[in-house]
Write an enzyme that holds these catalytic residues in place. Structure first.
Site, short mmCIF file in Angstrom:
data_model
loop_
_atom_site.label_atom_id
_atom_site.label_comp_id
_atom_site.label_asym_id
_atom_site.label_seq_id
_atom_site.Cartn_x
_atom_site.Cartn_y
_atom_site.Cartn_z
N GLY A 247 0.71 -1.35 -0.04
CA GLY A 247 -0.08 0.06 0.03
C GLY A 247 0.84 1.26 0.00
O GLY A 247 0.38 2.38 0.04
N GLY A 291 3.44 -3.50 -4.03
CA GLY A 291 3.31 -3.73 -5.52
C GLY A 291 3.67 -2.35 -6.37
O GLY A 291 4.47 -2.24 -6.71
N TYR A 337 -10.69 5.70 -10.23
CA TYR A 337 -10.63 6.21 -8.98
C TYR A 337 -10.13 7.82 -9.23
O TYR A 337 -9.52 8.47 -8.00
CB TYR A 337 -9.09 5.65 -8.46
N CYS A 364 -15.29 4.93 -27.09
CA CYS A 364 -16.54 5.40 -27.49
C CYS A 364 -17.31 5.82 -26.26
O CYS A 364 -18.24 5.47 -25.69
CB CYS A 364 -17.51 4.52 -28.23
N1 LLP Z 1 -1.26 -6.99 -0.53
C1 LLP Z 1 -2.47 -7.22 -0.59
C2 LLP Z 1 -3.21 -8.29 0.28
C3 LLP Z 1 -3.31 -6.34 -1.53
O1 LLP Z 1 -4.65 -6.62 -1.66
C4 LLP Z 1 -2.52 -5.35 -2.42
C5 LLP Z 1 -3.32 -4.80 -3.29
C6 LLP Z 1 -1.05 -5.25 -2.14
C7 LLP Z 1 -0.72 -6.20 -1.23
C8 LLP Z 1 -0.41 -4.29 -2.90
O2 LLP Z 1 -0.67 -3.08 -2.82
P1 LLP Z 1 0.12 -1.86 -3.32
O3 LLP Z 1 1.38 -1.89 -2.70
O4 LLP Z 1 0.43 -2.00 -4.87
O5 LLP Z 1 -0.41 -0.70 -3.02
N2 LLP Z 1 -6.10 -1.19 -8.60
C9 LLP Z 1 -6.03 -0.11 -7.48
C10 LLP Z 1 -5.16 -0.66 -6.36
C11 LLP Z 1 -5.62 -2.10 -5.86
C12 LLP Z 1 -4.97 -2.66 -4.80
C13 LLP Z 1 -5.39 -4.02 -4.64
N3 LLP Z 1 -4.67 -4.68 -3.56
C14 LLP Z 1 -5.12 1.10 -8.16
O6 LLP Z 1 -5.14 1.17 -9.22
O7 LLP Z 1 -5.05 2.07 -7.32
#
Ligand code: LLP
Length: 435
Positions: A247, A291, A337, A364
């Site tokens: 996150g 991520g 978002y 479109c």
């Molecule tokens: N761990 C879990 C259990 C998760 O559900 C997620 C992301 C991560 C780690 C990685 O989070 P990050 O470090 O990437 O923030 N599609 C959305 C983001 C959805 C995140 C879903 N889970 C966007 O484009 O902002």
């Protein structure tokens, strides 16, 4: 914002290759990925975890949902960190890239029986359990394969993380995990303990995505550790692991903040140490799942301008619409978002006056807006190239074929060489699905 090997001084280039040459060789739209920057970011999270937590550093699991392909899975294997997958598809890619199953962690709030069975049978290191059903399902699969499967319980620590509501995940009213305050978490703990084929290693929480302050992470750690203490008090043993999720936010626009790995990990280590000391607990092994913070800044999207149109608004003002050759199919984040991006003219410099413009795609839909309002050179014309930085996370991975647009390729650049790591989809790929 831009990855470390991109230069925006003059014509945009990455590792010495100009945007124009990339467009000529690989066509547009395309995701251009800075391999060295990806590796450096992954390593810096790993090092930050290690220096923050010392011997209590667990694993950095790269969250594959942000972007994964076989080549990137190979890099992960090479770097030696783990991978977090949340579907059979992501698991298949991690395995195809040669990632050691013991370094794979499986997430998901509705893992299918087949997904669970495959994960258990290949020997994944950890399954993060999200429901009471899943406890029975994982236990049955582990029994069938004659294994003891290590699991964590996904918990919701009741935190309103400061981010977009669709990507906050740890308040009470969500589909994920077991609530600590409602007592659901305790029921799950008891249910797991009733099975000899699953071993509860600890707790997990992921509070949301694109979070830019450390407070919510610290509160999450505090609540999870309080439960670890309650567990020790009830059962006389300490659980050895704690997963604190991902996150960590990145910067998208000039002037945005981002979370620096060493700073977040230091803050988290302090919170974890303090709370463990408070409960006289030994510090568990800490795992994290970045991520976006690893892959987000490593890619930019390269587009070609197709049309420029001036529209007179009701109040008499002019609005310039610049259409590029992609849109909401390869970047759904602005529509989903209200995510904000910036863009630059990539194939040349311009001294023309800036004009307030709206960057739109070719879909479109009126809502197919990539950038609502951006000052761009007024001489931008069809054939020019535009580049949007920081599209590595949840860009290609959330791309669709809306309007039957083939999804763009991912081109990895390193040491002055560019190569395709995910090829462009073709019309044949699209038609190939139709019966
Ligand atoms: N761990 C879990 C259990 C998760 O559900 C997620 C992301 C991560 C780690 C990685 O989070 P990050 O470090 O990437 O923030 N599609 C959305 C983001 C959805 C995140 C879903 N889970 C966007 O484009 O902002």
């Amino acid at each position: 914002m831009w990855s470390s090997n991109v230069s925006t001084d003059g014509e945009l280039s990455i590792s010495g290759i100009t945007a124009a040459n990339l467009a000529k060789e690989f066509a547009t739209p395309a995701f251009i990925m800075d391999e060295a920057d990806f590796r450096a970011r992954a390593i810096s999270w790993d090092q930050a975890l290690k220096s923050g937590f010392g011997e209590n550093a667990g694993t950095v699991y790269y969250a594959g949902k942000a972007f994964i392909c076989t080549e990137v899975a190979r890099w992960i294997k090479d770097i030696g960190i783990g991978i977090d997958v949340c579907t059979g598809g992501e698991l298949a890619v991690a395995l195809a890239g040669g990632v050691d199953p013991s370094k794979i962690e499986v997430h998901g709030n509705n893992k299918s029986l087949a997904e669970i069975d495959r994960a258990v049978s290949v020997g994944v290191g950890t399954i993060v359990i999200d429901s009471l059903y899943e406890i029975e399902r994982v236990a049955a699969s582990a029994t069938k394969h004659g294994r003891v499967q290590r699991v964590l319980l996904r918990l919701t620590p009741g935190i309103e993380a400061h981010t977009h509501e669709s990507i906050a995940t740890a308040h009470e009213d969500v589909k994920f995990g077991f609530s600590i305050v409602s007592g659901a978490a305790w029921k799950a703990i008891e249910a797991v303990r009733a099975h000899a084929s699953i071993e509860l290693r600890g707790f997990h929480a992921h509070i949301g995505s694109q979070i830019l302050d450390t407070d919510s992470f610290e509160i999450s750690a505090e609540r999870l550790i309080a439960l670890l203490a309650k567990y020790r008090d009830a059962f006389g043993v300490e659980l050895p692991e704690l997963g604190l999720g991902g996150g960590y936010g990145i910067h998208y626009l000039p002037g945005d903040e981002e979370l620096v790995p060493s700073v977040v990990m230091q803050a988290l280590a302090t919170a974890v140490d303090t709370n463990c000391a408070l409960h006289s607990l030994s510090v568990p092994k800490i795992a994290i799942e970045p991520g976006r913070a690893i892959v987000g800044p490593t890619m930019f999207t390269l587009y070609e301008v197709g049309t420029v149109k001036d529209v007179t608004l009701e109040n008499g003002d002019n609005r310039r619409y610049i259409s590029i050759d992609g849109g909401m199919s390869e970047n759904i984040r602005p529509a989903l978002y209200a995510a904000e991006y910036t863009a630059v003219l990539a194939n040349r410099t311009s001294n023309a006056a800036l004009i307030s413009s709206r960057l739109v795609g070719k879909h479109c839909e009126t809502g197919d807006i990539l950038i609502r309002d951006i000052a761009l050179a007024s001489d931008i014309a069809p054939g020019d190239l535009l580049a949007t930085p920081a599209t590595g996370a949840y860009g290609r991975s959330m791309a669709s074929n809306y309007n039957h647009l083939p999804r763009p390729p991912v081109i990895a650049v390193k040491n002055g060489k560019a190569r395709v790591i995910v090829r462009r989809e073709s019309e044949a790929d699209l038609l190939g699905l139709d019966i």
